[in-house]
Each structure stands twice: as structure tokens, then as C-alpha cells.
Design a protein around this motif. Structure first.
Motif, mmCIF file in Angstrom:
data_model
loop_
_atom_site.group_PDB
_atom_site.id
_atom_site.type_symbol
_atom_site.label_atom_id
_atom_site.label_comp_id
_atom_site.label_asym_id
_atom_site.label_seq_id
_atom_site.Cartn_x
_atom_site.Cartn_y
_atom_site.Cartn_z
ATOM 1 N N UNK A 1 3.025 -8.856 10.662
ATOM 2 C CA UNK A 1 4.359 -8.504 10.164
ATOM 3 C C UNK A 1 4.259 -7.625 8.920
ATOM 4 N N UNK A 2 3.376 -6.650 9.004
ATOM 5 C CA UNK A 2 3.285 -5.631 7.960
ATOM 6 C C UNK A 2 4.325 -4.560 8.267
ATOM 7 N N UNK A 3 5.228 -4.334 7.329
ATOM 8 C CA UNK A 3 6.281 -3.346 7.523
ATOM 9 C C UNK A 3 5.744 -1.950 7.216
ATOM 10 N N UNK A 4 5.967 -1.027 8.138
ATOM 11 C CA UNK A 4 5.651 0.385 7.925
ATOM 12 C C UNK A 4 6.945 1.072 7.510
ATOM 13 N N UNK A 5 7.013 1.514 6.257
ATOM 14 C CA UNK A 5 8.273 1.981 5.677
ATOM 15 C C UNK A 5 8.176 3.467 5.337
ATOM 16 N N UNK A 6 9.039 4.249 5.930
ATOM 17 C CA UNK A 6 9.075 5.676 5.644
ATOM 18 C C UNK A 6 9.674 5.954 4.276
ATOM 19 N N UNK A 7 9.143 6.982 3.617
ATOM 20 C CA UNK A 7 9.658 7.423 2.311
ATOM 21 C C UNK A 7 9.834 8.929 2.379
ATOM 22 N N UNK A 8 11.065 9.400 2.161
ATOM 23 C CA UNK A 8 11.338 10.830 2.207
ATOM 24 C C UNK A 8 12.066 11.252 0.934
ATOM 25 N N UNK B 1 -5.651 -3.096 5.098
ATOM 26 C CA UNK B 1 -5.783 -3.568 3.723
ATOM 27 C C UNK B 1 -4.609 -4.425 3.262
ATOM 28 N N UNK B 2 -3.495 -4.369 3.979
ATOM 29 C CA UNK B 2 -2.265 -5.016 3.532
ATOM 30 C C UNK B 2 -2.165 -6.426 4.084
ATOM 31 N N UNK B 3 -1.752 -7.348 3.249
ATOM 32 C CA UNK B 3 -1.698 -8.755 3.636
ATOM 33 C C UNK B 3 -0.541 -9.021 4.599
ATOM 34 N N UNK B 4 -0.569 -10.129 5.327
ATOM 35 C CA UNK B 4 0.565 -10.490 6.184
ATOM 36 C C UNK B 4 1.867 -10.518 5.390
ATOM 37 N N UNK B 5 2.888 -9.895 5.957
ATOM 38 C CA UNK B 5 4.180 -9.839 5.290
ATOM 39 C C UNK B 5 4.291 -8.738 4.265
ATOM 40 N N UNK B 6 3.234 -7.945 4.103
ATOM 41 C CA UNK B 6 3.252 -6.878 3.114
ATOM 42 C C UNK B 6 3.880 -5.604 3.656
ATOM 43 N N UNK B 7 3.773 -4.546 2.860
ATOM 44 C CA UNK B 7 4.406 -3.278 3.222
ATOM 45 C C UNK B 7 3.426 -2.125 3.068
ATOM 46 N N UNK B 8 3.510 -1.172 3.999
ATOM 47 C CA UNK B 8 2.823 0.103 3.884
ATOM 48 C C UNK B 8 3.888 1.174 3.699
ATOM 49 N N UNK B 9 3.845 1.841 2.567
ATOM 50 C CA UNK B 9 4.815 2.894 2.261
ATOM 51 C C UNK B 9 4.237 4.236 2.705
ATOM 52 N N UNK B 10 4.902 4.875 3.657
ATOM 53 C CA UNK B 10 4.397 6.116 4.249
ATOM 54 C C UNK B 10 4.989 7.288 3.487
ATOM 55 N N UNK B 11 4.196 7.826 2.565
ATOM 56 C CA UNK B 11 4.661 8.890 1.678
ATOM 57 C C UNK B 11 4.040 10.232 2.041
ATOM 58 N N UNK C 1 0.853 -1.190 0.000
ATOM 59 C CA UNK C 1 0.000 0.000 0.000
ATOM 60 C C UNK C 1 0.884 1.234 0.000
ATOM 61 N N UNK C 2 0.640 2.123 -0.948
ATOM 62 C CA UNK C 2 1.313 3.425 -0.985
ATOM 63 C C UNK C 2 0.371 4.441 -0.362
ATOM 64 N N UNK C 3 0.687 4.899 0.847
ATOM 65 C CA UNK C 3 -0.171 5.841 1.572
ATOM 66 C C UNK C 3 0.330 7.254 1.251
ATOM 67 N N UNK C 4 -0.444 7.967 0.431
ATOM 68 C CA UNK C 4 0.015 9.253 -0.106
ATOM 69 C C UNK C 4 -0.761 10.448 0.434
#
Length: 385
Positions: free
Chosen positions: A309-316, A281-291, A265-268
Motif C-alpha cells: 500500500x505504497x501510494x504513488x503520488x504525482x506532483x506537477x 525503499x518505501x515502507x508499507x503505507x508510505x508514499x512515493x512522490x513522482x516529481x 521518497x521524493x523521486x526527482x
């Protein structure tokens, strides 16, 4: 040595207080080029500065020229510059890192603590932005555009770089299912680069049906979803609302198959409820991109993320993306939509920049056209699109 010239610049002195002023510009130093700025896209951060004379907790402390999504023409080069010459069209990468710290040495110069970024008030003195007729910029951070790309393409390289950096951080795999929350310019570009990377299903969601319709009709996404307008107040109501939206998203069909839980998921948007929806909304092992850079302090269902184990990943911003972004647009990949369709309104001249910012804060213009990306030509001449 050359002489100092006077250039015109749009200068912000307070909230909605933009003035056209003259400022001296010396010849470029040995490693710089002088650029006639032609096309500049207006960004959400610019709009925050224009409206509030601040961006979140970053306060403007001196008069500031806005603008950082830009392209122009080289008109002079410093003595040591060999890769560019007068007449070359270039896209400007406007963040100048220290090039010496651990992050710069790792290639992650976007998080350099000493970064000086044009139009940002974070560093003092502020790095003046690109809404001026000419400026000097290090040649190393000016990227030559091929003849197949226009200067508006060049200005769009900056937001495209944000999307490409987010895609790289997501390690997006071919065949993935992708959700994009927020159908503004960056969200649309995130959807586009996901499709270009081979994502099997790309769903884009927004509270405005016109934006998601634009995304689908112009090839940025496979399907759109309109998020219901609601303002739940308690945290329990907010989480229940997000779970309901996530359930509806999972049921959306793309080419006869439901989307289900998504890989990335790209959270924009930066909106708290959208972060909730992203996690659910993200499946187990998926990623949420915090944009999205919206609400700075949020209450989120962290256990829902950790248990899956959904990774919350910062994007700068971005790093090392400009050459690849230019190559992507020049390559005419059939999976990539026409990004210039994002430019929905155009303004010419420094004196019209206040009107351009006022338009950037709207959903539609006076003719009922969708407002996505405002492009400003600072030369008073038409810029080819």
C-alpha cells in the motif's frame, strides 16, 4: 494610454538557435504590471527546449522565449492595480490558469487544462518566457518580495514552490524518515523543506558523490548516498539492481541509526531505475512522490507497491505556494539552509544566454566547480545575491 516600447528578448528558433531580437511591448493593461526582469534561473525543461526544440512530446511550433524562474522590478502599473507600485521587487508566478474550471475552483489551478505557462510550448500560441528585458504580467500573479530577500531569492521561489507542493502532497509529518532521489536543484530543495518540516532523517542519493556531499555540507540533507553506476538491460536485472540499491540505502546510518525503510521518497530524476528503487525503499503505507519528468513510459514493479500500500503520488508544478515560500525564506528558519548556495554560476545579458544553457548541461564548469543552478541577469547589470 502610454506608448509601445521596444524590448529585447532571447528567442529560440530551433535547436540551439537562440537570437536576441526586439519585440514591441504595449503599456500594461488595467490589471497588469510591467516588470524589468532581472534574475532568471534556468530549468531542466528550458534546457530540453534549447537542445531539442521540444520537451518530450511537446514540440515548439513558433519562435519561443524561454525562462520561467524569475524575479524583477515593477516599472509601471495598470489603472486598476492597487497592490503593487513602481519600484517593488516581485517574484513572478508564470502559470496563468483559467480561474473558472473545476480544478481552479478547488484551488488546484496547477492542473487546469487551459493553463498558459510561460516558456512552455504546450499551449498555442506559446506563452513567451521571461528571458527578455521587460514584460507585462497580471498583477495577481506577481508576489512582492520583502526587503530581506534579493531578486535571486525571488527567482528561486519557483523551484522552491515545486518542493513545497510535493511536501504538501506527501502530508509529511514531523519525525518522518525521508529519501530524496536526485540531488539537482529540485531534489536539494525537497530535502531542505523536509528538514524544515521536522523530518528526523533526510537521506539524499545521486550518482554524483559531489552533489550529495554538497547537500550534506550545506545543510540540505543529513546524509548522502552515491548510487552505483550501472546500466542493467533486462527488466529482471533492473529490478535486482534497484532492490540491491534499496537494501544499501536502508543500511545507511544517520546519527548512529540505520535509515531503514522510509516514510516518504521524493523521486526527482524521472529515471526508471530510480522509480524502482523508490518503491523498494518505501515502507508499507508510505508514499512515493513522482516529481522527476524523465522517461515518459516506464515498467515498474506495481505489485511491490500495491502489496505494501505504497501510494504513488504525482506532483506537477505547484499551487498556492508562493506566499508561503516567500515567508519561509524571509523567516530565516534555522532549519532551512541558504538556498542561494544553489546558484553556482551566473551570466549577465541576453547575448550570453547560449553560453548559460551550455553550462547548464554540464556537471562541472571549467574551474571544476559543481553546476547546480544557473542564474541569468537579463539587464546587463549585476544582480545582488
Amino acid at each position: 494610454m502610454g506608448s509601445i516600447t521596444q524590448v529585447e528578448a532571447s528567442v529560440l528558433h530551433g535547436a540551439k538557435d537562440l537570437r536576441v531580437e526586439h519585440r514591441p511591448l504595449p503599456p500594461p493593461s488595467a490589471t497588469e504590471v510591467q516588470i524589468a526582469v532581472s534574475a532568471t534561473g534556468l530549468c531542466g525543461s528550458d534546457l530540453h527546449y534549447y537542445r531539442h526544440f521540444r520537451n518530450g512530446n511537446i514540440l515548439v511550433q513558433e519562435p519561443l522565449t524561454l525562462g520561467h524562474e524569475s524575479a524583477g522590478i515593477v516599472i509601471a502599473t495598470g489603472a486598476d492595480v492597487t497592490n503593487l507600485q513602481p519600484g517593488d521587487p516581485v517574484a513572478l508566478e508564470v502559470g496563468l490558469p483559467c480561474s473558472a474550471c473545476e480544478f481552479c475552483r478547488q484551488g488546484r489551478y496547477n492542473i487546469c487544462k487551459a493553463m498558459s505557462f510561460r516558456s512552455s510550448a504546450k499551449s498555442v500560441p506559446h506563452a513567451q518566457g521571461t528571458l527578455q528585458t521587460r514584460l507585462n504580467h497580471p498583477a495577481a500573479w506577481c508576489h512582492k518580495l520583502p526587503a530581506t530577500l534579493t531578486l535571486e531569492h525571488g527567482a528561486l521561489i519557483e523551484p522552491l514552490s515545486v518542493a513545497m507542493h510535493a511536501r504538501a502532497r506527501a502530508n509529511l509529518q514531523s519525525g518522518s524518515t525521508v529519501l530524496v532521489l536526485g540531488a539537482g536543484a529540485v531534489g536539494l530543495l525537497c530535502a531542505a523543506v523536509a528538514k524544515q518540516a521536522g523530518a528526523e532523517k533526510v537521506l539524499i542519493a545521486d550518482i554524483l558523490a559531489e552533489r550529495t556531499t554538497f547537500a550534506v555540507e550545506n545543510g540540505f540533507a543529513d546524509k548522502g548516498f552515491t548510487v552505483p553506476m550501472a546500466r542493467p538491460q533486462s527488466i529482471d536485472d533492473k529490478l535486482a539492481f534497484a532492490q540491491d540499491v534499496a537494501e544499501k540505502i536502508r543500511a545507511v546510518e544517520v546519527r548512529g541509526e540505520s535509515v531503514g525503510e522510509v516514510d516518504v521518497t521524493f523521486e526527482c530524476t524521472g529515471v526508471e531505475s530510480c522509480m524502482h528503487t523508490a518503491i523498494y525503499s518505501t515502507k508499507p503505507g508510505g508514499k512515493v512522490m513522482i516529481i522527476g519528468m524523465g522517461t515518459p513510459i516506464q515498467t515498474i514493479p506495481i505489485s511491490a507497491a500495491s502489496l505494501k500500500e505504497v501510494d504513488l503520488v504525482g506532483v506537477f508544478r505547484y499551487a498556492n505556494t508562493y506566499p508561503a515560500a516567500i515567508e519561509l525564506l524571509a523567516g530565516k528558519d534555522e532549519r532551512m539552509p541558504d538556498v542561494t548556495k544553489l546558484v553556482t554560476q551566473r551570466f549577465n545579458g541576453l547575448s550570453n544566454i547560449p553560453a548559460a544553457f551550455d553550462m547548464a548541461g554540464r556537471v562541472k564548469d571549467d574551474d571544476g566547480n559543481l553546476v547546480l543552478k544557473i542564474m541569468v541577469n537579463t539587464s546587463d547589470e549585476e544582480v545582488s545575491s
